[in-house]
Design a protein around this motif. Structure first.
Motif, PDB file in Angstrom:
ATOM      1  N   LEU A  39       9.854   5.301  -9.929  1.00 41.76           N
ATOM      2  CA  LEU A  39       9.061   4.494  -8.996  1.00 41.76           C
ATOM      3  C   LEU A  39       7.871   5.308  -8.501  1.00 41.76           C
ATOM      4  O   LEU A  39       6.745   4.809  -8.455  1.00 41.76           O
ATOM      5  CB  LEU A  39       9.917   4.030  -7.812  1.00 41.76           C
ATOM      6  N   GLY A  40       8.091   6.560  -8.166  1.00 42.30           N
ATOM      7  CA  GLY A  40       6.994   7.430  -7.734  1.00 42.30           C
ATOM      8  C   GLY A  40       5.973   7.652  -8.827  1.00 42.30           C
ATOM      9  O   GLY A  40       4.759   7.702  -8.566  1.00 42.30           O
ATOM     10  N   MET A  42       5.266   5.500 -11.190  1.00 44.36           N
ATOM     11  CA  MET A  42       4.501   4.244 -11.275  1.00 44.36           C
ATOM     12  C   MET A  42       3.470   4.161 -10.150  1.00 44.36           C
ATOM     13  O   MET A  42       2.316   3.793 -10.388  1.00 44.36           O
ATOM     14  CB  MET A  42       5.437   3.042 -11.182  1.00 44.36           C
ATOM     15  N   ILE A  43       3.891   4.512  -8.945  1.00 41.28           N
ATOM     16  CA  ILE A  43       2.975   4.472  -7.800  1.00 41.28           C
ATOM     17  C   ILE A  43       1.814   5.436  -8.022  1.00 41.28           C
ATOM     18  O   ILE A  43       0.667   5.125  -7.710  1.00 41.28           O
ATOM     19  CB  ILE A  43       3.712   4.767  -6.479  1.00 41.28           C
ATOM     20  N   THR A 118       1.445  -2.412 -15.625  1.00 38.17           N
ATOM     21  CA  THR A 118       2.332  -1.402 -15.042  1.00 38.17           C
ATOM     22  C   THR A 118       3.666  -1.419 -15.767  1.00 38.17           C
ATOM     23  O   THR A 118       4.212  -0.373 -16.115  1.00 38.17           O
ATOM     24  CB  THR A 118       2.522  -1.653 -13.530  1.00 38.17           C
ATOM     25  N   LYS A 159      11.044  -1.975  -9.750  1.00 39.81           N
ATOM     26  CA  LYS A 159      10.237  -0.822  -9.336  1.00 39.81           C
ATOM     27  C   LYS A 159       8.754  -1.051  -9.635  1.00 39.81           C
ATOM     28  O   LYS A 159       7.896  -0.662  -8.841  1.00 39.81           O
ATOM     29  CB  LYS A 159      10.724   0.449 -10.040  1.00 39.81           C
ATOM     30  N   ALA A 160       8.459  -1.678 -10.759  1.00 36.94           N
ATOM     31  CA  ALA A 160       7.057  -1.984 -11.094  1.00 36.94           C
ATOM     32  C   ALA A 160       6.458  -2.953 -10.080  1.00 36.94           C
ATOM     33  O   ALA A 160       5.305  -2.785  -9.665  1.00 36.94           O
ATOM     34  CB  ALA A 160       6.959  -2.551 -12.511  1.00 36.94           C
ATOM     35  N   ALA A 163       5.809  -0.941  -6.925  1.00 36.44           N
ATOM     36  CA  ALA A 163       4.635  -0.078  -7.110  1.00 36.44           C
ATOM     37  C   ALA A 163       3.346  -0.870  -6.962  1.00 36.44           C
ATOM     38  O   ALA A 163       2.391  -0.418  -6.315  1.00 36.44           O
ATOM     39  CB  ALA A 163       4.687   0.610  -8.474  1.00 36.44           C
ATOM     40  N   CYS A 164       3.297  -2.057  -7.532  1.00 36.70           N
ATOM     41  CA  CYS A 164       2.084  -2.886  -7.433  1.00 36.70           C
ATOM     42  C   CYS A 164       1.885  -3.401  -6.008  1.00 36.70           C
ATOM     43  O   CYS A 164       0.746  -3.506  -5.537  1.00 36.70           O
ATOM     44  CB  CYS A 164       2.149  -4.033  -8.424  1.00 36.70           C
ATOM     45  N   VAL A 166       2.842  -1.790  -3.289  1.00 44.96           N
ATOM     46  CA  VAL A 166       2.362  -0.614  -2.551  1.00 44.96           C
ATOM     47  C   VAL A 166       0.873  -0.421  -2.816  1.00 44.96           C
ATOM     48  O   VAL A 166       0.096  -0.167  -1.894  1.00 44.96           O
ATOM     49  CB  VAL A 166       3.163   0.655  -2.938  1.00 44.96           C
ATOM     50  N   ALA A 167       0.470  -0.575  -4.061  1.00 42.93           N
ATOM     51  CA  ALA A 167      -0.942  -0.384  -4.421  1.00 42.93           C
ATOM     52  C   ALA A 167      -1.841  -1.404  -3.735  1.00 42.93           C
ATOM     53  O   ALA A 167      -3.001  -1.097  -3.437  1.00 42.93           O
ATOM     54  CB  ALA A 167      -1.118  -0.463  -5.935  1.00 42.93           C
TER      55      ALA A 167
END
Length: 178
Positions: A39-40, A42-43, A118, A159-160, A163-164, A166-167
């Protein structure tokens, strides 16, 4: 490189390390556990972009390679890279470059497009590279190694998405926002 960029890289490396404090979940039928560190990774790709994200993940992997116990379960050292999880770690190194390069393209305007990029860069590519290395390092048939990775797909897809999301919320200068 500016101080701000170095700080962002170091912070993302720290995030990946902290995600490794959450214990891995062993599966039993393959020697590769479920971890949150991807996950990290990906972020790093979606937030920092291809260059800074790759530097951050590369720094993390360098720390692991030289013996700092930063991988899930306190794993570290060259033996981890030569073992059954080595291909996944190599895939992690490619992930930020793949994700960061594709999500920042001008025609990538919708969340689902960026999520798909992603997912392909962080799930599909990593699982294929990991499966190839798993087959080589364990003697497992390649088809069995590929099929065994199906168990990772639901969690890695989630997780993807995270990540998106968070982005979308994090603004980093010089990186096109999702």
């Amino acid at each position: 490189m500016k101080i701000r960029e170095v700080t962002e890289i170091a912070l993302m490396t720290a995030v990946i390390i902290v995600l490794g404090l959450i214990p891995p979940i062993p599966l039993g039928f393959i020697p590769v556990p479920i971890v949150l560190q991807n996950l990290g990774v990906m972020i790093a790709g979606v937030v920092l972009g291809p260059k800074r994200g790759s530097i951050s993940v590369g720094l993390f992997l360098l720390l692991a390679l030289i013996g700092f116990p930063v991988l899930s379960g306190g794993q570290a050292g060259p033996v981890v890279f030569a073992g059954s999880t080595g291909g996944y770690l190599i895939g992690w190194l490619l992930t930020p470059a793949l994700i960061g390069s594709t999500v920042s393209l001008k025609f990538m305007t919708h969340f689902w497009q960026k999520l798909l990029c992603t997912w392909i860069g962080a799930v599909l590519v990593v699982d294929v590279i990991g499966s190839l290395w798993l087959a080589v390092s364990t003697g497992m048939p390649l088809l069995s190694a590929l099929v065994s990775n199906i168990v990772f797909i639901p969690g890695d897809t989630l997780k993807a998405v995270v990540a998106c999301l968070v982005a979308q919320r994090v603004r980093v200068p010089g990186i096109k926002q999702i």
